[in-house]
Design an enzyme around this catalytic site. Structure first.
Site, PDB file in Angstrom:
ATOM      1  CE  LYS A 140      -4.063   2.074   0.764  1.00 32.18           C
ATOM      2  NZ  LYS A 140      -3.897   2.901  -0.438  1.00 32.18           N
ATOM      3  CE  LYS A 168       3.763   7.256   7.553  1.00 34.44           C
ATOM      4  NZ  LYS A 168       3.457   8.280   6.559  1.00 34.44           N
ATOM      5  CE  LYS A 191       4.649   7.673  -1.183  1.00 33.02           C
ATOM      6  NZ  LYS A 191       3.824   7.868   0.013  1.00 33.02           N
ATOM      7  CB  THR A 210      -3.059  13.453   6.331  1.00 35.93           C
ATOM      8  OG1 THR A 210      -3.380  12.355   5.489  1.00 35.93           O
ATOM      9  CG2 THR A 210      -1.621  13.325   6.769  1.00 35.93           C
ATOM     10  CG  ASN A 247      -5.160  17.471   1.747  1.00 33.82           C
ATOM     11  OD1 ASN A 247      -6.025  17.764   2.572  1.00 33.82           O
ATOM     12  ND2 ASN A 247      -4.995  16.246   1.295  1.00 33.82           N
ATOM     13  CB  SER A 293      -6.030   4.677   2.541  1.00 35.43           C
ATOM     14  OG  SER A 293      -5.787   5.811   1.768  1.00 35.43           O
TER      15      SER A 293
END
Ligand code: NAD
Length: 458
Positions: A79, A103, A115, A200, A251, A391
């Site tokens: 992911k 994480k 990634k 986030t 954001n 997510s």
């Protein structure tokens, strides 16, 4: 050796010396197993690389380098986001993939780490060309991504529009298969989760607020008696007014700044914010909702002239962008880019608490220097997991085609972050290690246990 590799190695060394951890591993076998773990966790499982063949609108055909790095799927499917940026490279993407593994393990999200990157400046391409780049990315990597293999999400230079396009292409290339949870960070109409956009920023501020208001305030007596220097930094800032400066007003930064502005638990004042053009400063605190209004109406940018400030009734001084980092404030919230505090400016930092909203905004040298001075750094791995946590909820909602309300999403997000912090904080304030190291030890401990139990260390 990258910073993550160093911390992974140090964490495994500390775990190897702790005989209560994996006690079945003894003597030479123990050393071998821990050496294997260093190698397994420091390198990615796969680096997929392609040159996307794109026909531009003017008829020219170009080849655009693109990658997908899959670091680990020990805990679940890979992911991680896809970054569109002119300076993205394989090393950077590999490091970010590793950080995703760590994480997710720290926050007990059943995903591994990955990634992606495409070397372009998205601002130089038309919408039609970007759409083609997204479709080609899915076509080139179609056999290695998917809801149970590797689930991409947005990152710098990509957003819900790109995720919608990519999911659409995945659906076309995989007829009759599950597609809704092949990508996260999609628009709500396409199966995105409510609250994903704010997750986030809200999570970053919640992490700080929970540490200070819930943990430090409630444990004042115990913390006063410890010799932990970071505990004393936190105690010095838990009561009274706190000045906060926020670097980056996109954001993440704008949402985190709004959370700080609205917070009733702590006496915060957001005295400075910056973006790629400018820093705005006001000793008594900035009007964050007015600045968000301005940014929404001006392509995400902050006001850069007195006239614009007057039009939106914002009282602020216009200052040099990079001076924000050196302001005399209590808390710095970094929400822009990597490597912002480094060898050349680390001695000028006055804030005693730094929150890493962005990934890796402090270089290794600066991290060490600040920690030696007792600066409490709330690291990216702990603070900015809100996006991947929501997510995960989006992925579940896509599987079940049952959708949560926004309140349910935020309640679950805060519960999840609280769970992680309730595990980490008592240990952190009792240990000599900086918080980053503590989080890594915890994450690596979980990954090692799972690998051992899955029989991967023979
Ligand atoms: P964004 O593109 O929406 O915003 C970035 C902001 O930083 C913009 O306001 C930009 O003007 C500003 N900026 C750029 N250079 C600057 C500079 N030198 N000084 C001050 N400001 C500068 O990005 P975002 O989604 O808010 O993410 C910010 C960072 O957080 C990125 O590094 C991203 O990888 C990381 N991150 C984001 C998320 C997420 O879900 N948004 C999750 C985890 C990590």
């Amino acid at each position: 050796m990258s910073r993550q590799q160093t911390i992974i190695k140090e964490s495994l060394k500390a775990l190897m010396e702790d005989e209560s951890f994996l006690p079945d591993l003894q003597a030479q076998t123990r050393e071998q197993a821990f050496n294997s773990l260093v190698s397994l966790l420091s390198t990615p499982n796969h680096i997929h690389k392609s040159f996307l063949r794109i026909t531009l609108e003017n008829g020219t055909i170009v080849r655009i380098p693109a990658f997908r790095v899959q670091h680990s799927n020990t805990v679940g499917p890979y992911k991680g986001g896809i970054r569109f940026h002119q300076s993205v490279n394989e090393d950077e993407v590999s490091n970010l993939a590793k950080l995703m593994t760590l994480k997710n393990s720290l926050h007990e999200i059943p995903f591994g780490g990955a990634k992606g990157g495409v070397i372009i400046n998205p601002k130089e391409y038309s919408i039609k060309e970007l759409n083609l780049i997204c479709k080609k990315y899915v076509q080139y990597f179609h056999d290695v991504i998917g809801p149970d293999k590797d689930i991409p999400a947005p990152d710098v230079g990509t957003g819900e529009r790109e995720m919608d396009w990519m999911m659409g292409e995945y659906k076309t290339t995989h007829p009759g298969k599950q597609y809704r949870n092949s990508f996260t960070g999609k628009s709500i109409v396409n199966g995105g989760s409510l609250g994903r956009r704010e997750a986030t920023g809200k999570g970053v501020y919640f992490t700080y607020r929970y540490m200070m208001h819930n943990f430090v305030k409630e444990n004042k007596k115990w913390l006063k008696d410890t010799e932990n220097r970071f505990a004393h930094t936190a105690l010095d800032h838990v009561d009274g007014k706190t000045k906060i400066a926020v670097q980056g007003f996109g954001n993440l930064g704008s949402v985190a700044a709004l959370e700080a502005y609205q917070c009733d638990y702590l006496q915060n004042k957001v005295v400075a914010v910056s973006d790629h053009n400018v820093m705005l400063y006001h000793e008594e605190g900035l009007d964050i909702p007015a600045l968000i209004n301005f940014a929404q109406e001006h392509d995400g940018e902050l006001p850069t002239s007195e006239e614009q400030l007057r039009d939106y009734d914002v009282r602020a001084e216009i200052k040099e962008r990079d001076d924000l980092l050196e302001l005399d404030v209590d808390v710095l919230l970094l929400a822009a880019l990597e490597d912002q505090i480094h060898e050349d400016n680390m001695k000028e930092i006055k804030a005693k608490i730094i929150i890493e909203g962005a990934n890796g905004p402090i270089t290794e040298e600066a991290d060490k220097d600040l920690a030696d001075k007792g600066v409490l750094i709330i690291p990216d791995i702990l603070a900015n997991a809100g996006g991947v946590i929501v997510s995960y909820y989006e992925w579940i909602q896509g599987r079940e085609t049952q959708f949560m309300t926004e309140d349910e999403v935020f309640d679950r997000l805060f519960d999840k972050l609280k769970e992680t912090m309730d595990t980490i904080l008592p240990q952190f304030f009792g240990d000599p290690f900086p918080l980053r190291q503590n989080c890594y030890i915890h994450s690596v401990m979980k990954l090692s246990t799972i690998m051992y139990r899955q029989g991967k260390l023979y």
